[in-house]
Structures are given as structure tokens and as C-alpha cells.
Design a protein around this motif. Structure first.
Motif, PDB file in Angstrom:
ATOM      1  N   ASP A 149      24.748  -8.806  -1.988  1.00  0.00           N
ATOM      2  CA  ASP A 149      25.504  -9.440  -3.063  1.00  0.00           C
ATOM      3  C   ASP A 149      25.464  -8.525  -4.285  1.00  0.00           C
ATOM      4  N   ILE A 150      26.378  -7.562  -4.276  1.00  0.00           N
ATOM      5  CA  ILE A 150      26.437  -6.566  -5.346  1.00  0.00           C
ATOM      6  C   ILE A 150      27.826  -6.639  -5.975  1.00  0.00           C
ATOM      7  N   PRO A 151      27.908  -6.720  -7.286  1.00  0.00           N
ATOM      8  CA  PRO A 151      29.227  -6.795  -7.934  1.00  0.00           C
ATOM      9  C   PRO A 151      30.071  -5.553  -7.646  1.00  0.00           C
ATOM     10  N   LEU A 152      31.358  -5.747  -7.554  1.00  0.00           N
ATOM     11  CA  LEU A 152      32.284  -4.661  -7.260  1.00  0.00           C
ATOM     12  C   LEU A 152      32.265  -3.576  -8.341  1.00  0.00           C
ATOM     13  N   ASP A 153      31.870  -3.937  -9.550  1.00  0.00           N
ATOM     14  CA  ASP A 153      31.821  -2.946 -10.624  1.00  0.00           C
ATOM     15  C   ASP A 153      30.440  -2.302 -10.774  1.00  0.00           C
ATOM     16  N   ALA A 154      29.537  -2.562  -9.843  1.00  0.00           N
ATOM     17  CA  ALA A 154      28.201  -1.957  -9.886  1.00  0.00           C
ATOM     18  C   ALA A 154      28.291  -0.466  -9.583  1.00  0.00           C
ATOM     19  N   SER A 155      27.292   0.258 -10.003  1.00  0.00           N
ATOM     20  CA  SER A 155      27.226   1.695  -9.712  1.00  0.00           C
ATOM     21  C   SER A 155      26.567   1.912  -8.350  1.00  0.00           C
ATOM     22  N   PRO A 156      26.776   3.083  -7.748  1.00  0.00           N
ATOM     23  CA  PRO A 156      26.056   3.396  -6.511  1.00  0.00           C
ATOM     24  C   PRO A 156      24.534   3.350  -6.689  1.00  0.00           C
ATOM     25  N   ALA A 157      24.049   3.631  -7.883  1.00  0.00           N
ATOM     26  CA  ALA A 157      22.603   3.545  -8.120  1.00  0.00           C
ATOM     27  C   ALA A 157      22.108   2.109  -7.950  1.00  0.00           C
ATOM     28  N   ILE A 158      22.907   1.126  -8.352  1.00  0.00           N
ATOM     29  CA  ILE A 158      22.537  -0.286  -8.148  1.00  0.00           C
ATOM     30  C   ILE A 158      22.509  -0.587  -6.652  1.00  0.00           C
ATOM     31  N   LEU A 159      23.477  -0.060  -5.903  1.00  0.00           N
ATOM     32  CA  LEU A 159      23.443  -0.210  -4.453  1.00  0.00           C
ATOM     33  C   LEU A 159      22.160   0.408  -3.908  1.00  0.00           C
ATOM     34  N   GLY A 160      21.832   1.613  -4.348  1.00  0.00           N
ATOM     35  CA  GLY A 160      20.607   2.273  -3.889  1.00  0.00           C
ATOM     36  C   GLY A 160      19.361   1.462  -4.173  1.00  0.00           C
ATOM     37  N   PHE A 161      19.308   0.841  -5.338  1.00  0.00           N
ATOM     38  CA  PHE A 161      18.176  -0.012  -5.691  1.00  0.00           C
ATOM     39  C   PHE A 161      18.065  -1.175  -4.709  1.00  0.00           C
ATOM     40  N   ASN A 162      19.172  -1.848  -4.431  1.00  0.00           N
ATOM     41  CA  ASN A 162      19.170  -2.963  -3.484  1.00  0.00           C
ATOM     42  C   ASN A 162      18.839  -2.501  -2.077  1.00  0.00           C
ATOM     43  N   LEU A 163      19.347  -1.338  -1.698  1.00  0.00           N
ATOM     44  CA  LEU A 163      19.048  -0.814  -0.365  1.00  0.00           C
ATOM     45  C   LEU A 163      17.557  -0.537  -0.197  1.00  0.00           C
ATOM     46  N   HIS A 164      16.894  -0.154  -1.261  1.00  0.00           N
ATOM     47  CA  HIS A 164      15.454   0.094  -1.153  1.00  0.00           C
ATOM     48  C   HIS A 164      14.717  -1.136  -0.597  1.00  0.00           C
ATOM     49  N   PHE A 165      15.167  -2.311  -0.967  1.00  0.00           N
ATOM     50  CA  PHE A 165      14.498  -3.540  -0.554  1.00  0.00           C
ATOM     51  C   PHE A 165      15.066  -4.138   0.735  1.00  0.00           C
ATOM     52  N   HIS A 166      16.192  -3.637   1.206  1.00  0.00           N
ATOM     53  CA  HIS A 166      16.832  -4.225   2.389  1.00  0.00           C
ATOM     54  C   HIS A 166      17.062  -3.235   3.531  1.00  0.00           C
ATOM     55  N   THR A 167      16.636  -1.997   3.384  1.00  0.00           N
ATOM     56  CA  THR A 167      16.839  -1.006   4.433  1.00  0.00           C
ATOM     57  C   THR A 167      15.720  -1.079   5.463  1.00  0.00           C
ATOM     58  N   LEU A 168      16.117  -1.163   6.723  1.00  0.00           N
ATOM     59  CA  LEU A 168      15.170  -1.121   7.840  1.00  0.00           C
ATOM     60  C   LEU A 168      14.901   0.312   8.273  1.00  0.00           C
ATOM     61  N   ALA A 169      15.955   1.115   8.281  1.00  0.00           N
ATOM     62  CA  ALA A 169      15.860   2.507   8.730  1.00  0.00           C
ATOM     63  C   ALA A 169      17.036   3.279   8.152  1.00  0.00           C
ATOM     64  N   ARG A 170      16.879   4.609   8.146  1.00  0.00           N
ATOM     65  CA  ARG A 170      17.940   5.484   7.639  1.00  0.00           C
ATOM     66  C   ARG A 170      18.228   6.591   8.636  1.00  0.00           C
ATOM     67  N   ALA A 171      19.484   7.003   8.657  1.00  0.00           N
ATOM     68  CA  ALA A 171      19.902   8.193   9.400  1.00  0.00           C
ATOM     69  C   ALA A 171      20.501   9.147   8.374  1.00  0.00           C
ATOM     70  N   ILE A 172      20.047  10.389   8.364  1.00  0.00           N
ATOM     71  CA  ILE A 172      20.425  11.314   7.301  1.00  0.00           C
ATOM     72  C   ILE A 172      21.018  12.593   7.877  1.00  0.00           C
ATOM     73  N   LEU A 173      22.165  12.970   7.342  1.00  0.00           N
ATOM     74  CA  LEU A 173      22.865  14.207   7.687  1.00  0.00           C
ATOM     75  C   LEU A 173      23.123  14.925   6.372  1.00  0.00           C
ATOM     76  N   VAL A 174      22.767  16.211   6.273  1.00  0.00           N
ATOM     77  CA  VAL A 174      22.865  16.907   4.998  1.00  0.00           C
ATOM     78  C   VAL A 174      23.655  18.213   5.135  1.00  0.00           C
ATOM     79  N   PRO A 175      24.985  18.158   5.018  1.00  0.00           N
ATOM     80  CA  PRO A 175      25.745  19.398   4.930  1.00  0.00           C
ATOM     81  C   PRO A 175      25.563  20.000   3.539  1.00  0.00           C
ATOM     82  N   THR A 176      25.978  21.229   3.363  1.00  0.00           N
ATOM     83  CA  THR A 176      25.762  21.941   2.101  1.00  0.00           C
ATOM     84  C   THR A 176      27.063  22.511   1.556  1.00  0.00           C
ATOM     85  N   ALA A 177      27.003  22.995   0.330  1.00  0.00           N
ATOM     86  CA  ALA A 177      28.137  23.690  -0.276  1.00  0.00           C
ATOM     87  C   ALA A 177      27.664  24.504  -1.466  1.00  0.00           C
ATOM     88  N   THR A 178      28.317  25.624  -1.683  1.00  0.00           N
ATOM     89  CA  THR A 178      28.197  26.396  -2.913  1.00  0.00           C
ATOM     90  C   THR A 178      29.615  26.699  -3.366  1.00  0.00           C
TER      91      THR A 178
END
Length: 183
Positions: A149-178
């Protein structure tokens, strides 16, 4: 920047133990330069979000979130390129360009927040010249609730905060750029 290669997700893991699962892409490769089509228009690209597939997530997963974050941007807060949540648990893939402006290519029920440019869309990589190699943490989060339940005008950081408390697991892929990759 290359001299500052901290992993923000490893730092979060020190606060809470998260499981892991796998994410793959036919568009980008872990540790490799991002192809032109996934760059921003300022770098000759089209800001097309990469294809992502995931598997091996916890059985109790009730939804997913997908984020892309550049911790190497020349700011003290990094740069959010993409933030989507409330992806139904039966969805295990996003096609290329799922992050099109407004979210028309996302699965029903998924919500896309504004990126750092203020758009509800994926924005491609555009590291400024002279800032070294940037990492684009593309993360699929297995979430323990059907919907955050995150407002549509929330920032991605607010999503990240909520995910900290509701994430069971993460899958991470890290491409790069210069910036130099595209000159």
C-alpha cells in the motif's frame, strides 16, 4: 564510480537476512556494458527496459517488485531508473519495454512509480562523462504480501523502505555503463 564499489544491497543484508533466487535477461548481462537500446536518448538509446525472467523464489511469495538503481551516480542518493511493484506472484517474466511510459506493457495490477526524471517509466543509462563505471542494480524482490500500500506519488526510496520489511528474497543482475562505452 569505480573507486567506490560498495554494494547497497549487501549493506542492507547486514540489517536483515534476505534469501536469494535467480534472475536472467536476454537483454543485458551481469557485469557487462548495457546495449545501446537500453541507454537513454541522450546516449543514443531508446530507454527500453530490459527483458527479465526469474525463478527459484520462495514458495510463500505473494507478489514481486522490480527496481533499477545506480548507486554510482554523482549524487549522495544514487539514481532510480525504474520502480515497479505489486507484480502478481504468477508472473515470472517482464518483456523488453515493460517499462514504457505509463506502464501499458506491465501485468495487470502492477504499479510503476516515477523515476528520477519524474516519469512513470524506465529511463535508460546515461552516466555523465568522467564519472567512471556505473552499476545498474536490477533487482527482483519476492514480496510477502499480495499488494504493498504505497501512494502513486511516492518515491522509489519509499518503495525500497517498504520492501525492506516485506522482501523474502532478492535476485540481482548488475549490468554496467560508462559514458565512454558510447562515444
Amino acid at each position: 564510480m569505480t573507486e567506490n564499489w560498495h554494494d547497497p544491497y549487501a549493506e542492507l543484508a547486514q540489517l536483515r537476512d534476505f534469501g536469494s533466487f535467480s534472475v536472467t535477461s536476454s537483454s543485458v548481462d551481469h557485469g557487462q556494458p548495457i546495449p545501446a537500446v537500453h541507454r537513454s536518448p541522450g546516449q543514443g538509446g531508446s530507454s527500453i527496459s530490459p527483458q527479465l525472467s526469474w525463478a527459484g523464489f520462495p514458495a510463500e511469495t505473494k507478489s514481486f517488485a522490480v527496481t533499477q538503481f545506480d548507486p554510482d551516480a554523482p549524487t549522495t542518493s544514487g539514481f532510480w531508473h525504474w520502480a515497479v511493484f505489486n507484480i502478481p506472484a504468477n508472473v515470472t517474466e517482464l518483456p523488453e519495454n515493460a517499462g514504457v511510459l505509463g506502464g501499458a506493457n506491465l501485468p495487470a495490477g502492477a504499479v510503476m512509480l516515477r523515476n528520477e526524471l519524474g516519469e512513470r517509466a524506465y529511463t535508460g543509462a546515461e552516466p555523465p562523462a568522467g564519472t567512471g563505471t556505473h552499476r545498474y542494480f536490477t533487482v527482483v524482490h519476492a514480496v510477502d504480501v499480495d499488494a504493498l500500500d504505497i501512494p502513486l506519488d511516492a518515491s522509489p526510496a519509499i518503495l525500497g523502505f517498504n520492501l525492506h520489511f516485506h522482501t523474502l528474497a532478492r535476485a540481482i543482475l548488475v549490468p554496467t555503463a560508462t559514458a565512454e562505452d558510447w562515444q
